[in-house]
Design an enzyme around this catalytic site. Structure first.
Site, PDB file in Angstrom:
ATOM      1  N   ARG A  58       0.788  -1.255  -0.026  1.00  0.00           N
ATOM      2  CA  ARG A  58      -0.090   0.042   0.068  1.00  0.00           C
ATOM      3  C   ARG A  58       0.791   0.927  -0.027  1.00  0.00           C
ATOM      4  NH1 ARG A  58       0.351  -2.425   4.610  1.00  0.00           N
ATOM      5  NH2 ARG A  58      -2.010  -3.776   4.022  1.00  0.00           N
ATOM      6  N   ASP A  93       9.867 -10.762   6.195  1.00  0.00           N
ATOM      7  CA  ASP A  93      10.241  -9.720   7.392  1.00  0.00           C
ATOM      8  C   ASP A  93      11.487  -9.210   6.981  1.00  0.00           C
ATOM      9  OD1 ASP A  93      10.825  -8.648   9.736  1.00  0.00           O
ATOM     10  OD2 ASP A  93      10.460 -10.502  11.008  1.00  0.00           O
ATOM     11  N   TYR A 104      12.218   7.136  14.724  1.00  0.00           N
ATOM     12  CA  TYR A 104      11.902   7.195  13.351  1.00  0.00           C
ATOM     13  C   TYR A 104      13.001   8.308  12.836  1.00  0.00           C
ATOM     14  CZ  TYR A 104       9.179   7.663   9.032  1.00  0.00           C
ATOM     15  OH  TYR A 104       8.789   7.972   7.870  1.00  0.00           O
ATOM     16  N   LYS A 126      15.709   7.089   9.806  1.00  0.00           N
ATOM     17  CA  LYS A 126      15.693   7.744   8.561  1.00  0.00           C
ATOM     18  C   LYS A 126      16.723   8.648   8.456  1.00  0.00           C
ATOM     19  CE  LYS A 126      11.750   6.495   6.880  1.00  0.00           C
ATOM     20  NZ  LYS A 126      12.017   5.311   6.108  1.00  0.00           N
TER      21      LYS A 126
END
Length: 252
Positions: free
Chosen positions: A17, A64, A154, A158
């Site tokens: 998605r 995974d 996060y 990143k």
């Protein structure tokens, strides 16, 4: 199908998605056979069907990305399409929390999926790229790499993706392989909808606040897919080690 007409194979992780699905569709439109990877192969059915409806070739593969054995098995399954020479490391999760509330599992799970996953997938695919003397690795970073409240995990992941990208570019360039990163700003996805919920805003109000960019709109998954498409092209072979912010305005 002859070797001359057999399409090159691209692998997109987290492609069930959102940005991953849009990227898989774009690469298929560019002529690649696309391996659509996600944690659940059945969740990839919609992306695969959309590619096949447009005349492309696609394969759903469960993986995974944080598990080495799973990655090895997934890349072996991809070989049904052919040797992968384009890799888009898009798989990611969020476990947002303020630093004093963040537990070790929230930290580890985000770093494992984003950063460990990109490392494992890149290591597994690079051998095919080296053999072909051609390869394109595109890592998904984020404007959060510059820091974002409630996203220490996060943001660290990143930012790490950018360092990984530059190192891959240095190590693999001699084999005809480029490595670049795309750093999205606000993109309308399920992930950003969850962020809106976390901060207690409706998704509509959240988007309105995020739309205050120079181009006066929020981003769409297709905006990121277009940037990935550029880096994946054969003609982009002299562009490597770069981070492209796709955020509706200057960043970085």
């Amino acid at each position: 199908m002859s070797e001359a007409t057999t399409p090159r194979v691209a692998v997109v992780t987290g492609a069930a998605r959102g940005i991953g699905a849009a990227t898989a569709l774009r690469l298929a439109a560019d002529g690649y056979a696309v391996a659509v990877l996600d944690l659940d192969a059945e969740a990839c059915a919609g992306t695969v069907a959309a590619i096949e409806e447009r005349g492309g070739r696609a394969l759903a593969v469960a993986v995974d990305v944080s598990d080495g054995d799973s990655v090895t098995a997934a890349v072996a399954a991809v070989e049904q399409l052919g040797a992968p020479v384009v890799l888009v490391n898009n798989a990611g999760i969020t476990r947002d929390n303020l630093l004093f509330k963040m537990n070790e599992n929230e930290w580890d799970s985000v770093l494992d999926v984003h950063l460990r996953g990109a490392f494992l997938m890149s290591r597994a695919c690079q051998q095919h790229m080296v053999a072909a003397r051609f390869g394109r690795i595109v890592n998904l970073s984020s404007t959060a790499a510059l820091g974002n409240r409630g996203q220490a995990n996060y943001s660290a992941a990143k930012a790490g993706m950018q360092g990984l990208t530059k190192t891959l570019a240095i190590e693999l360039g001699q084999f005809g392989i480029t490595a670049n990163a795309v750093a999205p700003g606000f993109i309308v996805t399920e992930m950003t909808a969850k962020t809106a919920e976390r901060v207690g805003m409706s998704f509509e109000d959240f988007q309105a606040a995020a739309a205050k960019t120079p181009v006066r709109r929020v981003g769409r998954p297709e905006d990121i897919a277009q940037a990935v498409s550029f880096f994946a092209r054969e003609e982009a072979g002299f562009v490597t080690g770069q981070v492209l912010y796709v955020a509706g305005g200057p960043r970085g």
